[in-house]
Design a protein around this motif. Structure first.
Motif, PDB file in Angstrom:
ATOM      1  N   ARG A   1       0.843  -0.776   0.092  1.00  0.00           N
ATOM      2  CA  ARG A   1      -0.187   0.652   0.099  1.00  0.00           C
ATOM      3  C   ARG A   1       1.178   1.139   0.091  1.00  0.00           C
ATOM      4  NH1 ARG A   1      -5.120  -0.914   2.181  1.00  0.00           N
ATOM      5  NH2 ARG A   1      -5.505  -3.158   0.942  1.00  0.00           N
ATOM      6  N   CYS A   2       0.654   2.168  -1.032  1.00  0.00           N
ATOM      7  CA  CYS A   2       1.256   3.594  -0.658  1.00  0.00           C
ATOM      8  C   CYS A   2       0.718   4.277   0.630  1.00  0.00           C
ATOM      9  CB  CYS A   2       0.365   4.585  -1.777  1.00  0.00           C
ATOM     10  SG  CYS A   2       1.206   5.888  -1.778  1.00  0.00           S
ATOM     11  N   ILE A   3       1.957   4.662   1.240  1.00  0.00           N
ATOM     12  CA  ILE A   3       0.896   5.362   2.911  1.00  0.00           C
ATOM     13  C   ILE A   3       0.342   6.495   2.712  1.00  0.00           C
ATOM     14  CG2 ILE A   3       2.959   3.737   4.028  1.00  0.00           C
ATOM     15  CD1 ILE A   3       4.580   6.519   3.522  1.00  0.00           C
ATOM     16  N   GLU A   4       0.759   6.903   1.496  1.00  0.00           N
ATOM     17  CA  GLU A   4      -0.016   8.379   0.798  1.00  0.00           C
ATOM     18  C   GLU A   4      -1.244   8.323   0.455  1.00  0.00           C
ATOM     19  OE1 GLU A   4       1.667  10.742   2.130  1.00  0.00           O
ATOM     20  OE2 GLU A   4       3.336  10.058   2.327  1.00  0.00           O
ATOM     21  N   CYS A   5      -1.661   7.486  -0.238  1.00  0.00           N
ATOM     22  CA  CYS A   5      -3.033   7.581  -0.838  1.00  0.00           C
ATOM     23  C   CYS A   5      -3.729   5.620  -0.492  1.00  0.00           C
ATOM     24  CB  CYS A   5      -2.928   8.421  -2.315  1.00  0.00           C
ATOM     25  SG  CYS A   5      -2.493   6.651  -3.424  1.00  0.00           S
ATOM     26  N   ASN A   6      -2.931   5.086   0.026  1.00  0.00           N
ATOM     27  CA  ASN A   6      -3.705   3.812  -0.186  1.00  0.00           C
ATOM     28  C   ASN A   6      -3.266   3.235  -0.754  1.00  0.00           C
ATOM     29  OD1 ASN A   6      -4.270   1.800   2.364  1.00  0.00           O
ATOM     30  ND2 ASN A   6      -6.011   2.453   1.540  1.00  0.00           N
ATOM     31  N   ARG A   7      -3.657   3.521  -2.079  1.00  0.00           N
ATOM     32  CA  ARG A   7      -3.930   2.720  -3.128  1.00  0.00           C
ATOM     33  C   ARG A   7      -2.394   1.395  -3.482  1.00  0.00           C
ATOM     34  NH1 ARG A   7      -6.123   5.103  -7.491  1.00  0.00           N
ATOM     35  NH2 ARG A   7      -7.766   6.279  -6.558  1.00  0.00           N
ATOM     36  N   GLU A   8      -2.862   0.647  -3.864  1.00  0.00           N
ATOM     37  CA  GLU A   8      -2.372  -0.801  -3.753  1.00  0.00           C
ATOM     38  C   GLU A   8      -0.658  -0.203  -5.533  1.00  0.00           C
ATOM     39  OE1 GLU A   8      -4.616  -4.485  -5.554  1.00  0.00           O
ATOM     40  OE2 GLU A   8      -5.637  -4.524  -3.524  1.00  0.00           O
ATOM     41  N   ALA A   9       0.224  -1.047  -4.516  1.00  0.00           N
ATOM     42  CA  ALA A   9       1.194  -1.747  -4.961  1.00  0.00           C
ATOM     43  C   ALA A   9       2.020  -2.618  -5.625  1.00  0.00           C
ATOM     44  CB  ALA A   9       2.753  -0.078  -4.813  1.00  0.00           C
ATOM     45  N   GLN A  10       2.910  -2.801  -6.580  1.00  0.00           N
ATOM     46  CA  GLN A  10       3.456  -3.853  -6.947  1.00  0.00           C
ATOM     47  C   GLN A  10       4.509  -3.968  -6.147  1.00  0.00           C
ATOM     48  OE1 GLN A  10       2.139  -6.879  -8.056  1.00  0.00           O
ATOM     49  NE2 GLN A  10       0.467  -5.539  -8.494  1.00  0.00           N
ATOM     50  N   GLU A  11       5.534  -3.312  -5.687  1.00  0.00           N
ATOM     51  CA  GLU A  11       6.683  -3.195  -4.915  1.00  0.00           C
ATOM     52  C   GLU A  11       6.690  -2.125  -4.319  1.00  0.00           C
ATOM     53  OE1 GLU A  11       9.316  -3.707  -8.311  1.00  0.00           O
ATOM     54  OE2 GLU A  11       9.063  -2.306  -8.817  1.00  0.00           O
ATOM     55  N   LEU A  12       7.508  -1.745  -3.169  1.00  0.00           N
ATOM     56  CA  LEU A  12       8.103  -1.225  -2.346  1.00  0.00           C
ATOM     57  C   LEU A  12       9.436  -0.146  -3.090  1.00  0.00           C
ATOM     58  CD1 LEU A  12       8.148  -2.751   0.556  1.00  0.00           C
ATOM     59  CD2 LEU A  12       6.180  -0.652  -0.082  1.00  0.00           C
ATOM     60  N   TYR A  13      10.296  -1.024  -3.463  1.00  0.00           N
ATOM     61  CA  TYR A  13      11.341  -0.242  -4.606  1.00  0.00           C
ATOM     62  C   TYR A  13      12.243  -1.662  -5.422  1.00  0.00           C
ATOM     63  CZ  TYR A  13      14.389  -4.133  -1.458  1.00  0.00           C
ATOM     64  OH  TYR A  13      14.233  -5.085  -0.443  1.00  0.00           O
ATOM     65  N   ARG A  14      12.851  -0.512  -5.914  1.00  0.00           N
ATOM     66  CA  ARG A  14      13.536  -2.030  -7.039  1.00  0.00           C
ATOM     67  C   ARG A  14      15.358  -2.183  -6.286  1.00  0.00           C
ATOM     68  NH1 ARG A  14      11.040  -1.212 -12.827  1.00  0.00           N
ATOM     69  NH2 ARG A  14       9.201  -1.740 -11.580  1.00  0.00           N
ATOM     70  N   ASP A  15      16.161  -3.264  -6.900  1.00  0.00           N
ATOM     71  CA  ASP A  15      17.346  -3.226  -6.877  1.00  0.00           C
ATOM     72  C   ASP A  15      17.856  -2.651  -8.348  1.00  0.00           C
ATOM     73  OD1 ASP A  15      19.826  -3.523  -6.116  1.00  0.00           O
ATOM     74  OD2 ASP A  15      19.002  -5.462  -4.232  1.00  0.00           O
ATOM     75  N   TYR A  16      18.531  -2.892  -8.119  1.00  0.00           N
ATOM     76  CA  TYR A  16      19.574  -2.197 -10.101  1.00  0.00           C
ATOM     77  C   TYR A  16      20.793  -3.079  -9.898  1.00  0.00           C
ATOM     78  CZ  TYR A  16      15.406   0.566 -11.079  1.00  0.00           C
ATOM     79  OH  TYR A  16      14.671   0.912 -12.049  1.00  0.00           O
ATOM     80  N   ARG A  17      20.998  -3.958  -8.335  1.00  0.00           N
ATOM     81  CA  ARG A  17      21.836  -4.213  -8.644  1.00  0.00           C
ATOM     82  C   ARG A  17      23.515  -3.229  -7.876  1.00  0.00           C
ATOM     83  NH1 ARG A  17      21.978  -8.888 -12.922  1.00  0.00           N
ATOM     84  NH2 ARG A  17      20.908 -10.135 -12.268  1.00  0.00           N
ATOM     85  N   HIS A  18      24.224  -4.118  -7.674  1.00  0.00           N
ATOM     86  CA  HIS A  18      25.801  -3.175  -7.647  1.00  0.00           C
ATOM     87  C   HIS A  18      25.154  -1.954  -6.207  1.00  0.00           C
ATOM     88  CE1 HIS A  18      27.867  -5.067 -10.626  1.00  0.00           C
ATOM     89  NE2 HIS A  18      26.866  -4.929 -10.994  1.00  0.00           N
ATOM     90  N   GLY A  19      24.351  -2.000  -5.325  1.00  0.00           N
ATOM     91  CA  GLY A  19      23.582  -1.221  -4.215  1.00  0.00           C
ATOM     92  C   GLY A  19      22.916   0.108  -4.445  1.00  0.00           C
ATOM     93  N   VAL A  20      22.770  -0.073  -5.648  1.00  0.00           N
ATOM     94  CA  VAL A  20      21.407   0.295  -6.387  1.00  0.00           C
ATOM     95  C   VAL A  20      21.042   0.825  -6.042  1.00  0.00           C
ATOM     96  CG1 VAL A  20      21.055   2.130  -8.162  1.00  0.00           C
ATOM     97  CG2 VAL A  20      23.226   1.497  -8.451  1.00  0.00           C
ATOM     98  N   LEU A  21      19.286   0.942  -5.146  1.00  0.00           N
ATOM     99  CA  LEU A  21      18.066   1.052  -4.974  1.00  0.00           C
ATOM    100  C   LEU A  21      17.297   1.788  -4.944  1.00  0.00           C
ATOM    101  CD1 LEU A  21      18.779  -0.956  -1.929  1.00  0.00           C
ATOM    102  CD2 LEU A  21      18.215  -2.013  -3.766  1.00  0.00           C
ATOM    103  N   LYS A  22      16.139   2.069  -5.874  1.00  0.00           N
ATOM    104  CA  LYS A  22      15.118   2.920  -5.871  1.00  0.00           C
ATOM    105  C   LYS A  22      13.444   2.513  -5.509  1.00  0.00           C
ATOM    106  CE  LYS A  22      13.636   5.885  -9.866  1.00  0.00           C
ATOM    107  NZ  LYS A  22      13.339   6.372 -11.218  1.00  0.00           N
ATOM    108  N   ILE A  23      13.617   3.393  -4.765  1.00  0.00           N
ATOM    109  CA  ILE A  23      12.192   3.748  -4.347  1.00  0.00           C
ATOM    110  C   ILE A  23      10.834   4.081  -5.109  1.00  0.00           C
ATOM    111  CG2 ILE A  23      10.338   4.229  -2.304  1.00  0.00           C
ATOM    112  CD1 ILE A  23      12.359   5.542  -0.761  1.00  0.00           C
ATOM    113  N   THR A  24       9.676   3.194  -5.108  1.00  0.00           N
ATOM    114  CA  THR A  24       9.117   3.001  -5.955  1.00  0.00           C
ATOM    115  C   THR A  24       8.003   4.367  -6.072  1.00  0.00           C
ATOM    116  OG1 THR A  24       8.854   0.418  -6.471  1.00  0.00           O
ATOM    117  CG2 THR A  24       7.061   1.932  -7.209  1.00  0.00           C
ATOM    118  N   ILE A  25       8.053   4.518  -7.071  1.00  0.00           N
ATOM    119  CA  ILE A  25       7.254   5.830  -7.123  1.00  0.00           C
ATOM    120  C   ILE A  25       5.787   5.735  -7.161  1.00  0.00           C
ATOM    121  CG2 ILE A  25       6.125   8.669  -7.617  1.00  0.00           C
ATOM    122  CD1 ILE A  25       9.537   8.158  -6.344  1.00  0.00           C
TER     123      ILE A  25
END
Length: 266
Positions: free
Chosen positions: A28-52
């Motif tokens: 769940r999105c903590i702001e609007c309560n909409r469902e989401a498939q993932e919280l973040y995406r791991d691009y390897r080598h320690g590069v992580l990006k939070i899902t929008i």
């Protein structure tokens, strides 16, 4: 460069503390309560990006980068985002243990009040009240009262379901949320151990805090209005009060966290 590396390490640890992203479950999105498939995406080598979030264009869950202490403080402040993070985006399996510990705290408080209200100059009294039976009896009574509180809430929400919910409420998730949001009962022990002239006021404030947390848990879990959440909590509190009155009428010498506190004399 060094600061960015430390921040990346801390962020990675925080994200690993959250539920691992998977396409088989929804968050769940903590702001609007909409469902989401993932919280973040791991691009390897320690590069992580939070899902929008596609709905509100904000991070789905910013708390996966936060320290647990910050999350706890926000939960104590009853912030909706913190509750959504804990209930929907993390795996917490301490509901049963926390419930048992809270009941033990209530049982201890009641046993303490029972011991004080029935003091006698007879030396056998000290031995009699030291028996475990009194404490176990208070534990059972506290369990019945908590069950009455939950029953009153669930009954109200079940009756209001056709008019307030678009889909059937998840009562299992709601029960877990209520058990987690009752953590404020742990404050009963310090309030009794370090007793002072304001102990009765502290016990009432703890009760108000627990009810407020329960209110927020209902509102977040069911995504319902404040009015329905408040009425649900009041329904549970009413049935719990009836249960307390019943035990008092049975003359079982029941104390409660709302009863008049009598300090111990040493």
């Amino acid at each position: 460069m060094g600061t960015g590396g430390r921040r990346g390490t801390r962020s990675r640890k925080g994200m690993e503390g959250a539920v691992t992203a998977s396409s088989s479950c929804l968050y769940r999105c903590i702001e609007c309560n909409r469902e989401a498939q993932e919280l973040y995406r791991d691009y390897r080598h320690g590069v992580l990006k939070i899902t929008i979030c596609k709905s509100c264009q904000k991070p789905v869950d910013k708390y996966i980068e936060y320290d647990p202490v910050i999350i706890l403080i926000n939960a104590i402040l009853c912030k909706t985002q913190a509750y959504r993070h804990i209930l929907f985006n993390t795996k917490i399996n301490i509901h049963g243990k926390l419930c048992m510990f809270c009941l033990l705290c209530e049982a201890y408080l009641r046993w303490w009040q029972l011991q004080d209200s029935s003091q006698s100059p007879a030396p056998d009294d000290v031995i009699r009240y030291a028996k475990e039976w009194d404490f176990y009896r208070m534990f059972v009574i506290a369990s019945f009262e908590q069950a009455a509180f939950f029953t009153g809430m669930f009954a109200f929400l079940w009756v209001q379901q056709p008019t307030t919910a678009k889909r059937a409420p998840d009562f299992v998730l709601l029960l877990k949320a209520l058990l987690l949001s009752s953590y404020g009962k742990l404050l009963l022990i310090p309030a009794v151990i370090w007793e002072h002239d304001y102990t009765p006021l502290c016990l009432r404030l703890i009760k108000v805090f627990v009810l407020t947390s329960n209110f927020q848990a209902v509102r977040v879990t069911l995504n319902t209005s404040r009015r329905v959440s408040l009425l649900a909590v009041l329904s549970g509190f009413l049935l719990e009060s009836i249960m307390v009155f019943f035990f008092q009428r049975m003359e079982w010498d029941v104390g409660s966290d709302c009863a008049v506190y009598k300090p111990q004399d040493f």
